[in-house]
Scaffold this active site. Structure first.
Site, mmCIF file in Angstrom:
data_model
loop_
_atom_site.group_PDB
_atom_site.id
_atom_site.type_symbol
_atom_site.label_atom_id
_atom_site.label_comp_id
_atom_site.label_asym_id
_atom_site.label_seq_id
_atom_site.Cartn_x
_atom_site.Cartn_y
_atom_site.Cartn_z
ATOM 1 N N LEU A 1 0.384 -1.372 0.016
ATOM 2 C CA LEU A 1 -0.118 -0.234 -0.278
ATOM 3 C C LEU A 1 1.482 1.174 -0.074
ATOM 4 O O LEU A 1 0.389 1.806 -0.518
ATOM 5 C CB LEU A 1 -1.173 0.032 1.349
ATOM 6 C CG LEU A 1 -1.632 -0.967 0.828
ATOM 7 C CD1 LEU A 1 -2.877 -1.068 2.663
ATOM 8 C CD2 LEU A 1 -3.192 -1.024 0.135
ATOM 9 N N GLY A 2 2.696 0.879 0.644
ATOM 10 C CA GLY A 2 3.494 2.267 0.871
ATOM 11 C C GLY A 2 4.262 2.118 1.404
ATOM 12 O O GLY A 2 4.606 0.573 1.365
ATOM 13 N N SER A 3 4.699 2.720 0.950
ATOM 14 C CA SER A 3 6.400 2.727 1.626
ATOM 15 C C SER A 3 7.129 3.079 2.599
ATOM 16 O O SER A 3 6.929 4.662 2.124
ATOM 17 C CB SER A 3 7.482 1.475 1.153
ATOM 18 O OG SER A 3 7.597 2.945 0.427
ATOM 19 N N GLY A 4 7.691 3.468 3.999
ATOM 20 C CA GLY A 4 8.465 4.269 4.043
ATOM 21 C C GLY A 4 9.260 4.098 3.874
ATOM 22 O O GLY A 4 10.628 3.329 3.604
ATOM 23 N N PHE B 1 12.114 2.222 6.220
ATOM 24 C CA PHE B 1 12.972 1.613 7.042
ATOM 25 C C PHE B 1 11.524 0.529 6.737
ATOM 26 O O PHE B 1 11.870 -0.531 7.806
ATOM 27 C CB PHE B 1 12.750 1.358 8.722
ATOM 28 C CG PHE B 1 14.986 2.382 9.064
ATOM 29 C CD1 PHE B 1 15.633 1.366 8.940
ATOM 30 C CD2 PHE B 1 14.715 2.907 7.904
ATOM 31 C CE1 PHE B 1 16.857 1.817 9.187
ATOM 32 C CE2 PHE B 1 16.026 3.316 7.801
ATOM 33 C CZ PHE B 1 17.174 2.869 8.157
ATOM 34 N N VAL C 1 4.086 -0.620 4.168
ATOM 35 C CA VAL C 1 2.725 -1.494 4.829
ATOM 36 C C VAL C 1 2.337 -1.826 3.606
ATOM 37 O O VAL C 1 2.046 -1.688 2.400
ATOM 38 C CB VAL C 1 2.700 0.320 4.559
ATOM 39 C CG1 VAL C 1 0.294 0.024 5.323
ATOM 40 C CG2 VAL C 1 3.306 1.116 5.968
ATOM 41 N N LYS D 1 1.900 -2.482 9.284
ATOM 42 C CA LYS D 1 3.204 -1.682 9.126
ATOM 43 C C LYS D 1 4.162 -2.794 9.133
ATOM 44 O O LYS D 1 4.302 -2.875 10.173
ATOM 45 C CB LYS D 1 3.176 -0.237 9.321
ATOM 46 C CG LYS D 1 4.384 0.372 9.461
ATOM 47 C CD LYS D 1 3.869 1.380 9.874
ATOM 48 C CE LYS D 1 5.050 2.578 9.595
ATOM 49 N NZ LYS D 1 5.269 4.072 10.164
ATOM 50 N N ASP E 1 4.652 15.434 13.224
ATOM 51 C CA ASP E 1 5.295 15.577 12.084
ATOM 52 C C ASP E 1 3.599 15.822 10.491
ATOM 53 O O ASP E 1 3.246 15.084 9.388
ATOM 54 C CB ASP E 1 5.936 14.220 11.515
ATOM 55 C CG ASP E 1 6.434 14.033 10.530
ATOM 56 O OD1 ASP E 1 7.069 14.327 9.108
ATOM 57 O OD2 ASP E 1 6.636 12.501 9.588
ATOM 58 N N LYS F 1 1.977 16.928 7.571
ATOM 59 C CA LYS F 1 2.172 17.443 6.075
ATOM 60 C C LYS F 1 1.528 16.371 5.717
ATOM 61 O O LYS F 1 0.678 15.917 6.191
ATOM 62 C CB LYS F 1 3.728 17.011 6.466
ATOM 63 C CG LYS F 1 3.689 15.891 6.814
ATOM 64 C CD LYS F 1 5.563 15.529 5.976
ATOM 65 C CE LYS F 1 6.094 14.446 6.613
ATOM 66 N NZ LYS F 1 7.702 13.688 5.557
ATOM 67 N N ASP G 1 1.292 8.181 10.193
ATOM 68 C CA ASP G 1 2.466 8.081 10.242
ATOM 69 C C ASP G 1 2.699 8.750 12.295
ATOM 70 O O ASP G 1 3.135 9.705 12.509
ATOM 71 C CB ASP G 1 3.160 8.671 9.853
ATOM 72 C CG ASP G 1 4.276 8.122 9.717
ATOM 73 O OD1 ASP G 1 5.279 7.817 10.271
ATOM 74 O OD2 ASP G 1 5.004 9.582 8.737
HETATM 75 P P1 ATP Z 1 8.305 7.481 6.172
HETATM 76 O O1 ATP Z 1 9.746 7.296 6.958
HETATM 77 O O2 ATP Z 1 8.361 8.378 5.324
HETATM 78 O O3 ATP Z 1 8.148 8.719 8.056
HETATM 79 P P2 ATP Z 1 7.054 5.140 7.771
HETATM 80 O O4 ATP Z 1 8.446 4.177 7.544
HETATM 81 O O5 ATP Z 1 6.580 5.926 9.139
HETATM 82 O O6 ATP Z 1 7.621 6.833 6.548
HETATM 83 P P3 ATP Z 1 4.311 5.968 7.384
HETATM 84 O O7 ATP Z 1 4.306 7.005 6.763
HETATM 85 O O8 ATP Z 1 3.694 4.895 8.898
HETATM 86 O O9 ATP Z 1 5.258 4.921 7.285
HETATM 87 O O10 ATP Z 1 3.483 4.485 6.625
HETATM 88 C C1 ATP Z 1 3.980 5.240 4.216
HETATM 89 C C2 ATP Z 1 2.953 4.864 3.328
HETATM 90 O O11 ATP Z 1 2.462 4.053 3.511
HETATM 91 C C3 ATP Z 1 2.307 6.105 3.893
HETATM 92 O O12 ATP Z 1 2.450 7.629 3.628
HETATM 93 C C4 ATP Z 1 0.791 5.502 3.054
HETATM 94 O O13 ATP Z 1 1.086 5.424 2.269
HETATM 95 C C5 ATP Z 1 0.557 3.543 3.422
HETATM 96 N N1 ATP Z 1 -0.010 4.092 4.464
HETATM 97 C C6 ATP Z 1 0.232 3.854 6.354
HETATM 98 N N2 ATP Z 1 -0.470 3.604 6.878
HETATM 99 C C7 ATP Z 1 -1.041 3.277 6.384
HETATM 100 C C8 ATP Z 1 -2.543 2.648 6.688
HETATM 101 N N3 ATP Z 1 -2.786 2.725 7.856
HETATM 102 N N4 ATP Z 1 -3.060 2.012 5.433
HETATM 103 C C9 ATP Z 1 -3.315 2.616 4.664
HETATM 104 N N5 ATP Z 1 -2.105 2.916 4.002
HETATM 105 C C10 ATP Z 1 -0.764 3.281 4.756
#
Ligand code: ATP
Length: 360
Positions: free
Chosen positions: A19-22, A24, A27, A42, A139, A141, A161
């Site tokens: 669904l997405g990535s951070g 480290f 998701v 996550k 954070d 944004k 986040d």
């Molecule tokens: P960053 O390192 O950029 O701060 P992170 O590792 O903390 O990211 P998140 O920002 O929590 O990760 O999640 C990364 C991405 O995953 C989000 O931008 C979003 O697109 C997707 N995502 C996060 N949580 C959810 C959720 N509960 N449902 C659907 N998608 C999600």
């Protein structure tokens, strides 16, 4: 929610698409085998040992979990479960399907202030709730403001986040050089005490962008952006704010104040006449004013481009620095700031440090 589970997450959940990535981890959509319910998992790589370059400190993830466990509000993403193994922690989160608020708005032809306020009010309610529990997000944004569903009449905001969030205990002082230059308050850059007002500054910036498609402090470089923030240098340029109501400008002015204690709190924002009109005239004013959609679309396209550019260049940097295989000398070396700029040379790394997970 009970303590962390130590079994394999795949015993209980079917892992589906990303669904997405951070920085480290990623998701992924997950289906609970026993109920068929969908969640977002996550997956966060944790450091095996102190000297390791890979992954986040376990304590950092535990802090994110500890904070999410205390939050139960319709506008805040909910945490359901946590799995922990030696190398990874998995947070089972409420599945958010509607994407980012800014992307949703950018697809529209037009949006009145009244419609924008519907979203802003929900953000403020979520923030007021966490601040009442002495939790600051640090954070806020556009990337962290999502919609639960989007193809419905009144989409619901979800703040996500909580990786930088902190519980500010009474009588304690919290300082940190974390965040994204465009959205951080001057107290972050000056390494002064942070707290709920720091989030309110970010809400001021988000509102400014939402209405005009311009970022109030954005400079040519990160250093310039930070200088603008510290100086409190911003204006309402008529070219971008001609459709904006005076009440909206007043709302922003009361948030983008250098002294944190002078800023409106989230609760005060909720009763500001722009959000809660006192009379018919004020209400009509909001519905007649609109956001600068043409410019907002441009801002959002640029923002998305920068996010993907930063992600690619962060990966390239990791490869160049051979981070993936070399041990580290110094913890501080790991830290990087979250830059708004494409040019790595302009990044004042020493000034702003994002948490270990983020190096875009
Ligand atoms: P960053 O390192 O950029 O701060 P992170 O590792 O903390 O990211 P998140 O920002 O929590 O990760 O999640 C990364 C991405 O995953 C989000 O931008 C979003 O697109 C997707 N995502 C996060 N949580 C959810 C959720 N509960 N449902 C659907 N998608 C999600």
């Amino acid at each position: 929610m009970s303590s962390f589970k130590h079994e394999n997450v795949e015993d209980l959940y079917e892992l589906l698409e990303k669904l997405g990535s951070g920085h480290f981890g990623e998701v992924r959509k997950c289906k609970e085998k026993s109920t068929g319910t969908f969640y977002a998992g996550k997956f966060i790589k944790t450091r095996k040992c102190k000297g390791s370059r890979m992954g986040l400190d376990r304590e950092q993830v535990e802090r994110e979990v500890f904070i999410l466990q205390q939050l139960e509000h319709p506008n805040i993403m909910k945490l359901y479960d946590v799995f922990a193994s030696k190398a990874e922690m998995v947070l089972i989160l409420e599945m958010i399907r509607g994407g980012e608020l800014f992307d949703f708005i950018a697809e529209k032809e037009a949006l009145s202030e009244e419609e924008a306020i519907e979203f802003l009010e929900q953000i403020l309610k979520g923030v007021a709730y966490m601040h009442a529990r002495n939790i600051a997000h640090f954070d806020l944004k556009p990337e962290n403001i999502m919609l639960l569903e989007k193809d419905i009449p009144h989409p619901k905001i979800k703040i996500i986040d909580f990786g930088l969030a902190q519980k500010i205990e009474d009588g304690t002082v919290y300082k940190s050089l974390c965040g994204t230059p465009q959205y951080i308050g001057p107290e972050v850059i000056n390494y002064e005490p942070l707290g709920p007002p720091t989030d309110m500054w970010s809400i001021g910036v988000i509102t400014y962008i939402l209405l005009s498609g311009m970022s109030p402090f954005q400079g040519e470089t990160d250093a310039e952006t930070l200088t603008n923030v510290v100086a409190g240098n911003y204006e309402f340029d008529d070219r971008f704010f001609k459709e904006t109501s005076e009440m909206a400008k007043d709302f922003i002015r009361q948030l983008l104040l250098k002294e944190p204690s002078d800023r409106m709190t989230a609760v005060e924002c909720l009763i500001h006449p722009w959000i809660k009109p006192l009379n018919r005239k004020q209400a009509v004013n909001r519905s007649r004013s609109s956001i600068n959609m043409k410019n907002f679309k441009k801002f959002n396209a640029r923002r998305k481009w920068k996010l993907s550019y930063n992600m690619v260049s962060a990966c390239n940097r990791l490869c160049r620095m051979k981070l993936l295989c070399n041990p580290v000398k110094n913890d501080e070396d790991l830290r990087q700031c979250e830059s708004d700029q494409e040019d790595e040379k302009t990044k004042p790394v020493t000034l702003l440090r994002r948490r270990l997970s983020s190096c875009s």
